[in-house]
Design an enzyme around this catalytic site. Structure first.
Site, PDB file in Angstrom:
ATOM      1  N   HIS A 189       0.849  -1.195   0.000  1.00 46.34           N
ATOM      2  CA  HIS A 189       0.000   0.000   0.000  1.00 46.34           C
ATOM      3  C   HIS A 189       0.885   1.247   0.000  1.00 46.34           C
ATOM      4  O   HIS A 189       1.594   1.494   0.974  1.00 46.34           O
ATOM      5  CB  HIS A 189      -0.888   0.022   1.251  1.00 46.34           C
ATOM      6  CG  HIS A 189      -1.885  -1.087   1.270  1.00 46.34           C
ATOM      7  ND1 HIS A 189      -3.028  -1.065   0.507  1.00 46.34           N
ATOM      8  CD2 HIS A 189      -1.894  -2.267   1.940  1.00 46.34           C
ATOM      9  CE1 HIS A 189      -3.706  -2.184   0.710  1.00 46.34           C
ATOM     10  NE2 HIS A 189      -3.045  -2.937   1.575  1.00 46.34           N
TER      11      HIS A 189
ATOM     12  N   CYS B 219      -4.903   4.639  -0.135  1.00 43.57           N
ATOM     13  CA  CYS B 219      -4.591   4.436  -1.552  1.00 43.57           C
ATOM     14  C   CYS B 219      -5.716   3.712  -2.281  1.00 43.57           C
ATOM     15  O   CYS B 219      -6.058   4.076  -3.395  1.00 43.57           O
ATOM     16  CB  CYS B 219      -3.294   3.647  -1.681  1.00 43.57           C
ATOM     17  SG  CYS B 219      -2.993   2.489  -0.360  1.00 43.57           S
TER      18      CYS B 219
ATOM     19  N   SER C  81      -4.707  34.828  -4.436  1.00 47.88           N
ATOM     20  CA  SER C  81      -3.488  34.576  -3.665  1.00 47.88           C
ATOM     21  C   SER C  81      -2.787  33.371  -4.252  1.00 47.88           C
ATOM     22  O   SER C  81      -3.416  32.497  -4.848  1.00 47.88           O
ATOM     23  CB  SER C  81      -3.795  34.385  -2.183  1.00 47.88           C
ATOM     24  OG  SER C  81      -4.390  33.150  -2.000  1.00 47.88           O
TER      25      SER C  81
ATOM     26  N   GLN D 287       1.339  31.096  -4.399  1.00 46.03           N
ATOM     27  CA  GLN D 287       2.430  30.485  -3.653  1.00 46.03           C
ATOM     28  C   GLN D 287       3.199  31.468  -2.780  1.00 46.03           C
ATOM     29  O   GLN D 287       3.709  31.114  -1.739  1.00 46.03           O
ATOM     30  CB  GLN D 287       3.431  29.965  -4.673  1.00 46.03           C
ATOM     31  CG  GLN D 287       3.536  28.502  -4.725  1.00 46.03           C
ATOM     32  CD  GLN D 287       4.067  28.110  -6.094  1.00 46.03           C
ATOM     33  OE1 GLN D 287       3.359  28.145  -7.072  1.00 46.03           O
ATOM     34  NE2 GLN D 287       5.309  27.742  -6.163  1.00 46.03           N
TER      35      GLN D 287
ATOM     36  N   LEU E  74      -0.329  37.261  -1.234  1.00 48.08           N
ATOM     37  CA  LEU E  74      -1.482  37.913  -1.870  1.00 48.08           C
ATOM     38  C   LEU E  74      -1.114  38.589  -3.182  1.00 48.08           C
ATOM     39  O   LEU E  74       0.010  39.064  -3.346  1.00 48.08           O
ATOM     40  CB  LEU E  74      -2.015  39.006  -0.937  1.00 48.08           C
ATOM     41  CG  LEU E  74      -2.887  38.564   0.236  1.00 48.08           C
ATOM     42  CD1 LEU E  74      -3.401  39.791   0.966  1.00 48.08           C
ATOM     43  CD2 LEU E  74      -4.037  37.683  -0.244  1.00 48.08           C
ATOM     44  N   VAL E  75      -2.073  38.659  -4.098  1.00 51.64           N
ATOM     45  CA  VAL E  75      -1.909  39.423  -5.328  1.00 51.64           C
ATOM     46  C   VAL E  75      -2.959  40.526  -5.306  1.00 51.64           C
ATOM     47  O   VAL E  75      -4.152  40.251  -5.121  1.00 51.64           O
ATOM     48  CB  VAL E  75      -2.092  38.531  -6.577  1.00 51.64           C
ATOM     49  CG1 VAL E  75      -1.828  39.335  -7.847  1.00 51.64           C
ATOM     50  CG2 VAL E  75      -1.177  37.317  -6.515  1.00 51.64           C
TER      51      VAL E  75
ATOM     52  N   LYS F 106       2.286  41.472  -6.686  1.00 48.69           N
ATOM     53  CA  LYS F 106       2.433  40.276  -5.840  1.00 48.69           C
ATOM     54  C   LYS F 106       3.172  40.653  -4.579  1.00 48.69           C
ATOM     55  O   LYS F 106       4.324  41.105  -4.641  1.00 48.69           O
ATOM     56  CB  LYS F 106       3.219  39.190  -6.579  1.00 48.69           C
ATOM     57  CG  LYS F 106       2.385  38.496  -7.594  1.00 48.69           C
ATOM     58  CD  LYS F 106       3.027  37.202  -8.048  1.00 48.69           C
ATOM     59  CE  LYS F 106       2.148  36.637  -9.153  1.00 48.69           C
ATOM     60  NZ  LYS F 106       2.701  35.452  -9.768  1.00 48.69           N
TER      61      LYS F 106
ATOM     62  N   ASP G 240       7.343  25.525 -14.774  1.00 50.54           N
ATOM     63  CA  ASP G 240       6.037  25.245 -14.154  1.00 50.54           C
ATOM     64  C   ASP G 240       4.922  25.678 -15.094  1.00 50.54           C
ATOM     65  O   ASP G 240       3.974  26.330 -14.680  1.00 50.54           O
ATOM     66  CB  ASP G 240       5.957  26.001 -12.812  1.00 50.54           C
ATOM     67  CG  ASP G 240       4.821  25.487 -11.931  1.00 50.54           C
ATOM     68  OD1 ASP G 240       4.261  24.428 -12.242  1.00 50.54           O
ATOM     69  OD2 ASP G 240       4.499  26.162 -10.930  1.00 50.54           O
TER      70      ASP G 240
HETATM   71  P1  ADP Z   1       1.790  32.890  -7.269  1.00 49.48           P
HETATM   72  O1  ADP Z   1       2.731  33.054  -8.416  1.00 49.48           O
HETATM   73  O2  ADP Z   1       2.214  33.595  -6.021  1.00 49.48           O
HETATM   74  O3  ADP Z   1       1.449  31.465  -7.032  1.00 49.48           O
HETATM   75  P2  ADP Z   1      -0.427  33.402  -8.945  1.00 49.48           P
HETATM   76  O4  ADP Z   1       0.322  33.860 -10.141  1.00 49.48           O
HETATM   77  O5  ADP Z   1      -0.975  32.009  -8.958  1.00 49.48           O
HETATM   78  O6  ADP Z   1       0.451  33.618  -7.666  1.00 49.48           O
HETATM   79  O7  ADP Z   1      -1.579  34.438  -8.683  1.00 49.48           O
HETATM   80  C1  ADP Z   1      -2.671  34.164  -7.874  1.00 49.48           C
HETATM   81  C2  ADP Z   1      -3.924  34.765  -8.502  1.00 49.48           C
HETATM   82  O8  ADP Z   1      -3.780  36.196  -8.600  1.00 49.48           O
HETATM   83  C3  ADP Z   1      -4.165  34.305  -9.935  1.00 49.48           C
HETATM   84  O9  ADP Z   1      -4.926  33.128  -9.965  1.00 49.48           O
HETATM   85  C4  ADP Z   1      -4.908  35.479 -10.549  1.00 49.48           C
HETATM   86  O10 ADP Z   1      -6.284  35.383 -10.254  1.00 49.48           O
HETATM   87  C5  ADP Z   1      -4.321  36.671  -9.823  1.00 49.48           C
HETATM   88  N1  ADP Z   1      -3.247  37.283 -10.642  1.00 49.48           N
HETATM   89  C6  ADP Z   1      -1.935  36.965 -10.633  1.00 49.48           C
HETATM   90  N2  ADP Z   1      -1.236  37.716 -11.510  1.00 49.48           N
HETATM   91  C7  ADP Z   1      -2.122  38.545 -12.078  1.00 49.48           C
HETATM   92  C8  ADP Z   1      -2.020  39.556 -13.099  1.00 49.48           C
HETATM   93  N3  ADP Z   1      -0.850  39.849 -13.663  1.00 49.48           N
HETATM   94  N4  ADP Z   1      -3.143  40.210 -13.450  1.00 49.48           N
HETATM   95  C9  ADP Z   1      -4.322  39.890 -12.870  1.00 49.48           C
HETATM   96  N5  ADP Z   1      -4.490  38.937 -11.949  1.00 49.48           N
HETATM   97  C10 ADP Z   1      -3.418  38.263 -11.542  1.00 49.48           C
END
Ligand code: ADP
Length: 616
Positions: A120, A131, A370, A372, A375-376, A389, A480
């Site tokens: 397993h 699993c 948000s 990795q 926050l964005v 970011k 990625d």
């Molecule tokens: P990380 O690179 O930190 O993992 P992500 O690129 O996955 O973050 O961004 C998370 C979320 O923020 C995205 O799913 C998207 O909704 C938003 N986002 C990221 N970059 C942009 C951008 N350049 N313009 C608009 N929204 C964005």
């Protein structure tokens, strides 16, 4: 005959829960594997260790790593299992190398036992196997057990690695024990002899060359890198520096986790000095520099340690580990500081203006999502709408990133999400990107399900292939590529985002192919097996991205675990043709998923092929 000790070390053991009602718990134990038994004992300071358990090796029916998606509730995050008589013992190693070492040694010692045919791969938990969902603890396993474990994990034949760091001079390894080849492309080792390391990127198998020019693979655990006392090439090492000078340099740097290794006053001993602002418990002054001597255990394979529980065979491995894990130190070792580096920093200051965003010019607005790194947010910079970011410090290796940001800013193409600059004067540091109104491609596909024409889908793939062909021609590897890392603009253009960013992620769960957050389902076999990234591994991911587009945002291998995906890829299986994909597009996907990187098309070719299928 006396038993010979093979391995020893501290790991965490989960209680075996022999009775159904007994609660599970995790205990740190000192394990010793010898040629007869696997013993574990409780260490008691100042007293003899108390033996708590002993498993006769001839009762072991399976020893294998555990692949799991469940959070692990103890400090050591790398589980493996030992199935003996009718019991499952779960043991947690501090890192993957250590786990591999134990599993391999256990397999070697038990390979002639009466073994299980299937095992397993996941945990027994809450009354069932995670699993296969069977509810009987002793139910037959669901995955073929590989009692050798060497042959199947051997990397692909060597390829020149454009990504490998340029080394000054050769890297030498020393054989820790004799090794008799088990495969045609292996090289025999003789204990204490030196070999030139050709490729050490795979966790299990390293390619080496002997003194007369023969090359081949050897198990990585049978050799150790010969650093001697020559650490000069590491940016964290300062040879001739006193304790006082180290303190002065680190205080001047003033960053949490600024560190260096230096020679101790005691000859042959090294000290790690770390700067911290964390409040001390004994009224120590704040901020301050703490000094930790690197100690050596008396016996065993891995001997170096800073904090007692974490032992390493070499000092660079020890430093590398503590760069990612505080593990007993006041803080993780974040920023290497050296006298030389201070000189080179001045040069980068000259370049700084080109990429530094003035915080005065940046306004922040609503949250977009948000990821990795944190926050964005939506923002405005010089009259332009931007995405910002916010980088959580513990998520990113930010000094490395700042260097690389200069390269990334020079990458400019209509099908790449542009990085405008970095704002390092704000805390947390933030990255300023081109704003993409319609968010990430995977969400977009799902939201528009049933309303996207095949032509539009093809156009999306074409956009991405254009951006990727540009990266390929710039010798830049994405690492990625996936629909979640592409964004959609106001006019429905798709652009590639997050290129190269995984290199700066500090969470091990993302970066090791064995771990739960690693994007296994998008990764080429050579990436999964030995982290060999190239534009051709990006091509594999692009095939998966095309599949995501033509399934309108479905998750690849939806109900399968990473381990199952790896197994089916190994046996030659691939994702099935999406209903909406024309044959010609499906053929392109299959071309991207060729086992050998060289057999896959380049992005330039893919772009050409895709363009010839569109009416654009
Ligand atoms: P990380 O690179 O930190 O993992 P992500 O690129 O996955 O973050 O961004 C998370 C979320 O923020 C995205 O799913 C998207 O909704 C938003 N986002 C990221 N970059 C942009 C951008 N350049 N313009 C608009 N929204 C964005």
């Amino acid at each position: 005959m006396f038993p010979r000790v093979i391995l020893k070390g501290t790991m965490i053991k989960k209680s075996q829960q022999k009775k159904r009602t007994s609660p599970s718990n995790y205990k740190s134990r000192f394990f010793v594997l010898d040629t007869q038994d696997l013993k574990y004992s409780e260490r008691r300071p100042g007293r003899k260790p108390l033996v708590k358990g002993c498993i006769k090796l001839n009762t072991i029916k399976c020893a294998e790593i555990v692949c799991t998606d469940v959070p692990i509730p103890c400090d050591f995050k790398y589980p493996f299992q030992v199935f003996h008589e009718n019991h499952y013992l779960y043991i947690f190693a501090p890192d993957n190398d250590c786990r591999q070492r134990w599993v391999r040694a256990l397999k070697e010692e038990t390979k002639n036992n009466n073994l299980v045919a299937k095992y397993h791969p996941n945990f027994w938990m809450d009354g069932k196997w995670r699993c296969c969902q069977q509810t009987e603890r002793l139910a037959t396993g669901c995955h073929v057990y590989d009692p050798v474990g060497y042959a199947s994990k051997k990397p692909l034949p060597l390829l020149p690695d454009p990504e490998s760091e340029p080394e000054e001079g050769q890297r030498i390894v020393i054989a820790l024990q004799d090794y008799t080849p088990i495969g045609v492309d292996d090289l025999p080792l003789q204990k204490d002899h030196e070999y030139v390391l050709i490729n050490g990127s795979h966790a299990d198998w390293w390619a080496v060359e002997d003194g007369v020019g023969n090359t081949g693979f050897v198990p990585s655990t049978y050799v150790a890198l010969k650093y001697g006392n020559n650490f000069e090439r590491f940016e964290w090492y300062n040879k001739n520096i006193t304790r006082g000078e180290a303190e002065e340099l680190l205080m001047k740097e003033g960053k949490e986790g600024a560190f260096m290794m230096r020679d101790s006053r005691q000859a042959g001993v090294y000290t790690v000095s770390v700067f911290t602002k964390a409040p001390g418990s004994n009224g120590e002054k704040n901020p301050r520099v703490k000094h930790y001597q690197i100690r050596q255990a008396e016996t065993g394979e891995a001997t170096y340690y800073l904090a007692e529980k974490y032992l390493f065979s070499t000092i660079p491995e020890l430093i590398h580990y503590h760069q990612h894990n505080a593990a007993g130190l006041i803080t993780r070792l974040r920023h290497p500081v050296s006298l030389d580096k201070r000189c080179s920093l001045d040069v980068s200051d000259i370049l700084k203006d080109q990429w530094e965003v003035d915080p005065e010019e940046l306004t922040l607005g609503r949250e977009l999502g948000s990821g990795q790194f944190g926050l964005v947010l939506e923002g405005r910079w010089r009259e332009t709408k931007v995405a910002v970011k916010m980088i959580r410090e513990e998520c990113m290796s930010d000094d490395d990133f700042k260097e690389e940001a200069k390269v990334m800013m020079k990458l400019s193409h209509s099908k790449l999400v542009q990085l405008y600059g970095v704002c390092t004067q704000r805390s947390p540091m933030c990255l300023v990107f081109e704003f993409m109104e319609k968010g990430c491609l995977s969400d977009y596909l799902r939201a528009k399900k049933g309303r996207i024409s095949q032509d539009t889908m093809l156009g999306m793939c074409l956009d991405v292939s254009e951006g990727m062909a540009y990266l390929e021609s710039s010798n830049f590897i994405h690492r990625d590529l996936a629909a979640r890392n592409c964004l959609v603009s106001k006019n429905n253009e798709v652009k590639v985002s997050d290129f190269g960013m995984t290199r700066f992620v500090l969470d091990d769960q993302y970066t090791s192919s064995q771990c739960s957050k690693f994007p296994v389902k998008w990764s080429a076999p050579e990436v999964i097996r030995y982290s060999k990234f190239s534009s051709k591994s990006d091509v594999w991911s692009f095939g998966v991205l095309m599949w995501e587009v033509f399934t309108e945002g479905r998750l690849p291998y939806e109900n399968r675990t990473n381990a199952e995906v790896v197994e089916s890829l190994n046996s030659g299986l691939r994702l099935i043709k999406p209903r909406l994909a024309p044959d010609a597009v499906h053929q392109l996907m299959e071309w991207c998923w060729k086992e050998k990187p060289d057999d896959r098309p380049s992005f330039a070719l893919l772009l050409h092929e895709l363009a010839s299928h569109t009416n654009l």
